[in-house]
Design a protein around this motif. Structure first.
Motif, PDB file in Angstrom:
ATOM      1  N   UNK A  13       0.803  -1.221   0.000  1.00  0.00           N
ATOM      2  CA  UNK A  13       0.000   0.000   0.000  1.00  0.00           C
ATOM      3  C   UNK A  13       0.837   1.273   0.000  1.00  0.00           C
ATOM      4  N   UNK A  14       2.026   1.229   0.581  1.00  0.00           N
ATOM      5  CA  UNK A  14       2.818   2.451   0.723  1.00  0.00           C
ATOM      6  C   UNK A  14       4.298   2.130   0.873  1.00  0.00           C
ATOM      7  N   UNK A  15       5.118   3.113   0.493  1.00  0.00           N
ATOM      8  CA  UNK A  15       6.551   2.971   0.742  1.00  0.00           C
ATOM      9  C   UNK A  15       6.778   3.074   2.249  1.00  0.00           C
ATOM     10  N   UNK A  17       9.869   3.776   5.290  1.00  0.00           N
ATOM     11  CA  UNK A  17      11.212   4.209   5.658  1.00  0.00           C
ATOM     12  C   UNK A  17      11.450   3.699   7.067  1.00  0.00           C
ATOM     13  N   UNK A  18      12.438   2.822   7.223  1.00  0.00           N
ATOM     14  CA  UNK A  18      12.729   2.236   8.529  1.00  0.00           C
ATOM     15  C   UNK A  18      14.145   2.643   8.915  1.00  0.00           C
ATOM     16  N   UNK A  19      14.269   3.256  10.078  1.00  0.00           N
ATOM     17  CA  UNK A  19      15.560   3.695  10.585  1.00  0.00           C
ATOM     18  C   UNK A  19      16.216   2.573  11.385  1.00  0.00           C
ATOM     19  N   UNK A  20      17.533   2.602  11.518  1.00  0.00           N
ATOM     20  CA  UNK A  20      18.235   1.571  12.282  1.00  0.00           C
ATOM     21  C   UNK A  20      17.740   1.443  13.727  1.00  0.00           C
ATOM     22  N   UNK A  21      17.231   2.530  14.297  1.00  0.00           N
ATOM     23  CA  UNK A  21      16.752   2.467  15.676  1.00  0.00           C
ATOM     24  C   UNK A  21      15.345   1.862  15.783  1.00  0.00           C
ATOM     25  N   UNK A  22      14.756   1.473  14.642  1.00  0.00           N
ATOM     26  CA  UNK A  22      13.454   0.825  14.647  1.00  0.00           C
ATOM     27  C   UNK A  22      12.282   1.727  14.315  1.00  0.00           C
ATOM     28  N   UNK A  23      12.510   3.042  14.293  1.00  0.00           N
ATOM     29  CA  UNK A  23      11.417   3.951  13.911  1.00  0.00           C
ATOM     30  C   UNK A  23      11.047   3.693  12.456  1.00  0.00           C
ATOM     31  N   UNK A  24       9.744   3.677  12.191  1.00  0.00           N
ATOM     32  CA  UNK A  24       9.278   3.422  10.830  1.00  0.00           C
ATOM     33  C   UNK A  24       8.225   4.453  10.447  1.00  0.00           C
ATOM     34  N   UNK A  25       8.294   4.880   9.206  1.00  0.00           N
ATOM     35  CA  UNK A  25       7.342   5.840   8.659  1.00  0.00           C
ATOM     36  C   UNK A  25       6.849   5.282   7.333  1.00  0.00           C
ATOM     37  N   UNK A  26       5.569   5.474   7.070  1.00  0.00           N
ATOM     38  CA  UNK A  26       4.986   4.940   5.837  1.00  0.00           C
ATOM     39  C   UNK A  26       4.280   6.042   5.060  1.00  0.00           C
ATOM     40  N   UNK A  27       4.262   5.884   3.745  1.00  0.00           N
ATOM     41  CA  UNK A  27       3.518   6.790   2.886  1.00  0.00           C
ATOM     42  C   UNK A  27       3.980   8.230   2.999  1.00  0.00           C
ATOM     43  N   UNK A  28       3.017   9.125   3.078  1.00  0.00           N
ATOM     44  CA  UNK A  28       3.316  10.561   3.142  1.00  0.00           C
ATOM     45  C   UNK A  28       4.092  10.929   4.392  1.00  0.00           C
ATOM     46  N   UNK A  29       3.935  10.163   5.459  1.00  0.00           N
ATOM     47  CA  UNK A  29       4.676  10.451   6.691  1.00  0.00           C
ATOM     48  C   UNK A  29       6.172  10.213   6.513  1.00  0.00           C
ATOM     49  N   UNK A  30       6.543   9.393   5.542  1.00  0.00           N
ATOM     50  CA  UNK A  30       7.959   9.127   5.288  1.00  0.00           C
ATOM     51  C   UNK A  30       8.622  10.243   4.489  1.00  0.00           C
ATOM     52  N   UNK A  61      -1.034  11.415  -1.333  1.00  0.00           N
ATOM     53  CA  UNK A  61      -0.297  10.156  -1.413  1.00  0.00           C
ATOM     54  C   UNK A  61      -1.263   8.994  -1.657  1.00  0.00           C
ATOM     55  N   UNK A  62      -2.362   8.973  -0.916  1.00  0.00           N
ATOM     56  CA  UNK A  62      -3.353   7.900  -1.080  1.00  0.00           C
ATOM     57  C   UNK A  62      -3.930   7.904  -2.488  1.00  0.00           C
ATOM     58  N   UNK A  63      -4.194   9.082  -3.033  1.00  0.00           N
ATOM     59  CA  UNK A  63      -4.735   9.197  -4.390  1.00  0.00           C
ATOM     60  C   UNK A  63      -3.743   8.643  -5.408  1.00  0.00           C
ATOM     61  N   UNK A  64      -2.479   9.041  -5.272  1.00  0.00           N
ATOM     62  CA  UNK A  64      -1.448   8.569  -6.201  1.00  0.00           C
ATOM     63  C   UNK A  64      -1.226   7.068  -6.029  1.00  0.00           C
TER      64      UNK A  64
END
Length: 78
Positions: A13-15, A17-30, A61-64
């Motif tokens: 559903x979305x790209x 971004x996962x940081x080495x410390x474990x934080x993860x962001x998806x879609x527009x939040x990334x 982002x959801x539209x695209x």
């Protein structure tokens, strides 16, 4: 998938971004997080702090994302 504990439907559903410390962001939040990592583009991340910018970015982002296969192939969505 197993390493980052992200389900396959979420990855589709979305790209992510996962940081080495474990934080993860998806879609527009990334997007602003990625911009902060790119030299010379960090200033663009500031725009995402404007009130209303993130909800708008998430909708865009959801539209695209919903049309990405059609947009890549040049086919109109149904």
């Amino acid at each position: 998938m197993a390493r980052f504990h992200i389900a396959l439907p979420a990855l589709a559903a979305a790209m992510h971004l996962v940081f080495p410390d474990g934080r993860a962001f998806a879609g527009a939040d990334a997007v602003p997080e990625m911009l902060r990592l790119v030299p010379g583009k960090r200033w663009l991340a500031v725009w995402f702090r404007i009130p209303g910018a993130m909800p708008l970015a998430r909708r865009l982002y959801a539209w695209i994302a919903a049309r990405r296969r059609c947009l890549v192939r040049g086919v109109q969505p149904r």
